[in-house]
Design a protein around this motif. Structure first.
Motif, PDB file in Angstrom:
ATOM      1  N   LYS A   2       0.820  -1.240   0.074  1.00 26.57           N
ATOM      2  CA  LYS A   2      -0.126  -0.011   0.197  1.00 26.57           C
ATOM      3  C   LYS A   2       0.789   1.150   0.027  1.00 26.57           C
ATOM      4  CE  LYS A   2      -3.854  -2.561   2.413  1.00 26.57           C
ATOM      5  NZ  LYS A   2      -4.645  -2.489   3.433  1.00 26.57           N
ATOM      6  N   CYS A   4       1.194   5.380  -0.926  1.00 29.56           N
ATOM      7  CA  CYS A   4       0.314   6.698  -1.085  1.00 29.56           C
ATOM      8  C   CYS A   4       1.503   7.478  -1.938  1.00 29.56           C
ATOM      9  CB  CYS A   4      -0.072   7.568   0.180  1.00 29.56           C
ATOM     10  SG  CYS A   4      -0.743   9.064  -0.037  1.00 29.56           S
ATOM     11  N   HIS A  24       1.045  -2.275  -6.997  1.00 29.18           N
ATOM     12  CA  HIS A  24       1.095  -1.759  -5.890  1.00 29.18           C
ATOM     13  C   HIS A  24      -0.428  -1.067  -5.775  1.00 29.18           C
ATOM     14  CE1 HIS A  24       5.071  -2.524  -4.481  1.00 29.18           C
ATOM     15  NE2 HIS A  24       5.391  -1.847  -5.815  1.00 29.18           N
ATOM     16  N   HIS A  25      -0.881  -0.916  -4.283  1.00 28.18           N
ATOM     17  CA  HIS A  25      -2.280  -0.555  -4.026  1.00 28.18           C
ATOM     18  C   HIS A  25      -1.895   0.928  -3.922  1.00 28.18           C
ATOM     19  CE1 HIS A  25      -4.341  -4.378  -3.682  1.00 28.18           C
ATOM     20  NE2 HIS A  25      -3.365  -4.676  -3.013  1.00 28.18           N
ATOM     21  N   SER A  27      -2.766   5.028  -3.486  1.00 27.51           N
ATOM     22  CA  SER A  27      -3.703   5.934  -3.204  1.00 27.51           C
ATOM     23  C   SER A  27      -2.866   7.336  -3.690  1.00 27.51           C
ATOM     24  CB  SER A  27      -3.832   6.029  -1.656  1.00 27.51           C
ATOM     25  OG  SER A  27      -2.938   6.510  -0.976  1.00 27.51           O
ATOM     26  N   ASN A  76      -3.669   4.190   5.319  1.00 29.74           N
ATOM     27  CA  ASN A  76      -3.337   2.849   5.314  1.00 29.74           C
ATOM     28  C   ASN A  76      -1.963   2.283   4.389  1.00 29.74           C
ATOM     29  OD1 ASN A  76      -5.623   1.670   6.611  1.00 29.74           O
ATOM     30  ND2 ASN A  76      -6.973   2.158   4.841  1.00 29.74           N
ATOM     31  N   ALA A  77      -1.421   3.542   4.518  1.00 29.95           N
ATOM     32  CA  ALA A  77      -0.027   3.491   3.387  1.00 29.95           C
ATOM     33  C   ALA A  77       1.090   3.039   4.474  1.00 29.95           C
ATOM     34  CB  ALA A  77       0.302   4.583   2.699  1.00 29.95           C
ATOM     35  N   GLU A  78       1.770   1.837   3.906  1.00 28.97           N
ATOM     36  CA  GLU A  78       3.107   1.644   4.423  1.00 28.97           C
ATOM     37  C   GLU A  78       4.456   2.565   3.733  1.00 28.97           C
ATOM     38  OE1 GLU A  78       3.440  -2.821   4.240  1.00 28.97           O
ATOM     39  OE2 GLU A  78       1.796  -2.272   2.661  1.00 28.97           O
TER      40      GLU A  78
END
Length: 367
Positions: A2, A4, A24-25, A27, A76-78
């Motif tokens: 995750k 951003c 990758h997810h 945002s 929620n970003a790592e």
């Protein structure tokens, strides 16, 4: 993972596209959320690079998810990737600081020692989260936006020397970052990473020594016609000062000498060999540069070059080329270019002795 992405510039568009394509997810947030409207309404981001043309979904489903609230985007970003200009760091750091949590990594490519700015903002916000801030020497992309829904990437970084603040988080931070950017390489700490920044070495001589054509012609390519042998000699002398400062601070090679950027047969530079030709061949850097407002002045001279000069003063390393360019820039703009917001003096670090600086870089701010 995750991730951003923060920002609406060239690098942010390229980052959002590449990271989404790498599964990758993603945002994505920018301060001017309304500027995302054409992209969100279309639902597709056009990408052009050496692999050709393709489209990346921007729809919040399996594609990039655009957010209007910063807290929601980073929650929620790592890893948080912020390829924003250094002059935007202070305001972004204040906005971001309350939302950060333990374990997150904020990546500033490049940083101009912005890691300290962000960490200080977290402390000042009363946020006790243990966050790692990392920075490298260049954007991971040679990229230019073409309108609101298209980005052209002329090159991808193959080596990203990266330092972490506080340096005690280096192993953890680089472990996460390597999943996002496999090209990351360990630098000793954030100051070492900051002193890898190529922009304050490449751009100040190019804009100041091309001031005449930049003001005369409607557009000018400082990397093509503007890169002549006399200017390259100045750039090489300036880069020698950067390397001398790094060596005086005890930082080890590789120092990524800028000469390798211009050759096809030297050591691999950040964008690989023959990177300069990739840049000039694209034609995307033929542009109208206002000497008083362009980021080459406001970021690379008044922040990055001023930082280099100030670290030289602290380390008793002469930087006559850097100092001369800062004096010329001040005469052009009417602003004191050598007293930027990122000098050791303005950061409150000029009083530190060498052991105190090393402790600070390793441990960070005390909560």
């Amino acid at each position: 993972m995750k991730v951003c992405v923060i920002g609406g510039g060239h690098g942010s568009y390229a980052a959002a596209a590449e990271l989404s394509e790498n599964n990758h997810h993603v945002s994505w947030w920018r301060r001017d959320g309304a500027a995302f409207s054409p992209l969100v309404e279309r639902g597709l981001l056009d990408v052009d690079d050496h692999r050709g043309h393709r489209q990346v979904r921007v729809d919040g489903g399996d594609g990039i998810q655009v957010f209007t609230a910063l807290g929601d985007a980073v929650s929620n970003a790592e890893v948080i990737v912020a390829p924003v200009p250094a002059f935007a760091h202070e305001s972004l750091a204040r906005e971001l600081a309350p939302h950060l949590r333990d374990g997150q990594v904020v990546y500033l490519p490049p940083g101009s020692f912005g890691s300290v700015v962000f960490a200080r903002a977290v402390r000042d916000a009363g946020n006790h989260a243990d966050v790692a801030f990392a920075e490298t020497g260049t954007l991971p992309y040679l990229a230019r936006k073409h309108g609101d829904t298209r980005v052209v990437v002329s090159g991808y970084a193959t080596r990203l020397p990266t330092g972490v603040f506080p340096a005690r988080h280096t192993d953890r931070a680089l472990g996460l970052l390597a999943e996002v950017y496999p090209a990351v390489e360990r630098s000793e700490d954030a100051l070492s990473g900051a002193l890898m920044n190529a922009g304050p070495i490449i751009h100040p001589p190019l804009i100041l020594m091309n001031a005449g054509p930049l003001e005369h012609f409607p557009s000018w390519d400082i990397h093509n016609e503007g890169t002549q042998e006399s200017i390259r000699r100045v750039t090489s002398a300036l880069d020698a000062e950067r390397i001398a400062v790094r060596e005086a601070l005890g930082y080890s090679a590789p120092h990524f000498p800028l000469a390798d950027h211009y050759t096809a047969d030297g050591d691999e530079w950040m964008y690989g060999n023959a990177a300069h030709e990739k840049l000039t061949d694209s034609g995307d850097w033929r542009e109208d540069i206002d000497l008083t407002t362009h980021r080459y002045m406001t970021e690379d001279v008044e922040i990055g070059l001023a930082l280099l000069s100030s670290v030289g003063r602290w380390a008793s390393v002469p930087t006559p080329v850097a100092d001369g360019l800062l004096a010329l820039a001040g005469a052009v703009t009417g602003r004191a270019a050598s007293a930027g917001s990122r000098t050791f003096e303005s950061l409150g670090m000029a009083h530190l002795d060498r052991p105190s600086l090393q402790r600070f870089l390793h441990e960070g701010f005390h909560q």
